[in-house]
Design an enzyme around this catalytic site. Structure first.
Site, PDB file in Angstrom:
ATOM      1  CG  ASN A   7      72.510 -46.280  16.999  1.00  0.00           C
ATOM      2  OD1 ASN A   7      71.319 -46.578  17.041  1.00  0.00           O
ATOM      3  ND2 ASN A   7      73.462 -47.133  17.383  1.00  0.00           N
ATOM      4  CD  GLU A  34      71.593 -50.389  17.980  1.00  0.00           C
ATOM      5  OE1 GLU A  34      71.075 -51.380  18.529  1.00  0.00           O
ATOM      6  OE2 GLU A  34      71.911 -49.354  18.590  1.00  0.00           O
ATOM      7  CG  ASP A 151      77.209 -46.510  17.828  1.00  0.00           C
ATOM      8  OD1 ASP A 151      78.238 -46.276  18.499  1.00  0.00           O
ATOM      9  OD2 ASP A 151      76.211 -47.097  18.298  1.00  0.00           O
ATOM     10  CG  ASP A 222      76.931 -41.832  17.845  1.00  0.00           C
ATOM     11  OD1 ASP A 222      76.451 -42.793  17.210  1.00  0.00           O
ATOM     12  OD2 ASP A 222      76.696 -41.608  19.052  1.00  0.00           O
ATOM     13  CG  HIS A 252      73.188 -43.438  19.592  1.00  0.00           C
ATOM     14  ND1 HIS A 252      74.564 -43.565  19.555  1.00  0.00           N
ATOM     15  CD2 HIS A 252      72.718 -44.620  20.081  1.00  0.00           C
ATOM     16  CE1 HIS A 252      74.904 -44.758  20.019  1.00  0.00           C
ATOM     17  NE2 HIS A 252      73.808 -45.414  20.338  1.00  0.00           N
TER      18      HIS A 252
END
Length: 261
Positions: A7, A34, A151, A222, A252
């Site tokens: 992510n 993301e 994620d 994740d 992350h």
């Protein structure tokens, strides 16, 4: 073959980190979440010049997923089936030719669901998980290596967070969430990291607030979830925790699986 999920928390804000990581870690396939970018604005050229093919399913300002791969996919599918009205960009699947056949790799960004008493957000999370389960059920009938990477916004077990009491009322750790994840796992999917280690204090996310990184107050959300045909090819996993200490980091870090494909 090295397959990773990360992510990135905004690809434009972290393009330098992404390029540095791709050069250092050198994954064969990288699943990003993301990206927070529409397809047309994704920094494609900066990634392609490193030798990667780029496939995105973007959305302005939030969400968005991508597949970066050294080999061009034979097929790409965008959007999780099951709800034609769902406009959120959270799912992309690539089919890649490898020695002995094909592999299917999904980059997914499961909804957060907070606050859990919201009349829309948490039901959307649970409905999305149900759709993901139906998708996985269908794909598993193909009896092909399938890697569902991303994620998940799910803390599977108490030892996957620094303090279960802190997360007790959070949508990532509610009993309904964990039960839905367990049903998904019980289709016959393998959690790659937990298949290779039972160590505690293994986290993939540390909040930007309250010194979470410095105190190692993290959570493991994740995941690489594997079909039986992928699980038998798994050789090792790694959580590249050092990336969290870079300048302007994502909250992350990458999770890696090494496979005999």
């Amino acid at each position: 073959m090295k397959i990773a999920t990360w992510n990135i928390n905004g690809v434009k804000a972290r393009i330098d980190n992404l390029r540095d990581w791709l050069k250092a870690s050198n994954p064969d396939i990288a699943c990003l979440q993301e990206i927070k970018s529409v397809d047309e604005s994704f920094p494609r050229l900066e990634i392609e010049e490193l030798g990667y093919h780029v496939e995105t399913h973007g959305q302005k300002g939030f969400n968005g997923v991508a597949l970066l791969s050294k080999i061009r996919p034979d097929e790409v599918n965008r959007g999780l089936p099951g709800d034609d009205l769902d406009e959120q960009s959270r799912f992309i699947e690539g089919v890649f030719s490898v020695n002995g056949g094909v592999i299917r790799v999904v980059s997914l960004y499961l909804p957060n669901g907070n606050p859990p008493d919201d009349p829309v957000k948490y039901p959307y999370k649970l409905a999305w998980m149900e759709r993901l389960q139906r998708f996985a059920e269908q794909r598993l009938t193909l009896e092909e290596p399938l890697i569902l990477a991303g994620d998940y916004n799910v803390i599977p077990e108490p030892h996957d967070c620094h303090d279960p009491r802190v997360w007790a009322g959070d949508a990532l750790f509610l009993p309904q969430t964990r039960q839905a994840f367990r049903r998904f796992e019980n289709l016959g999917l393998t959690d790659a990291v937990r298949a290779t280690t039972d160590a505690t204090k293994l986290y993939t996310f540390w909040d930007y607030q309250a010194g979470a990184w410095q105190k190692n107050n993290g959570i493991r959300i994740d995941h690489l979830m594997l079909s039986p045909e992928a699980a038998i090819k798994l050789r090792s996993t790694a959580i590249e925790k050092h990336v969290r200490a870079w300048e302007k980091p994502s909250d992350h870090v990458p999770v890696i699986g090494i496979f005999d494909f």
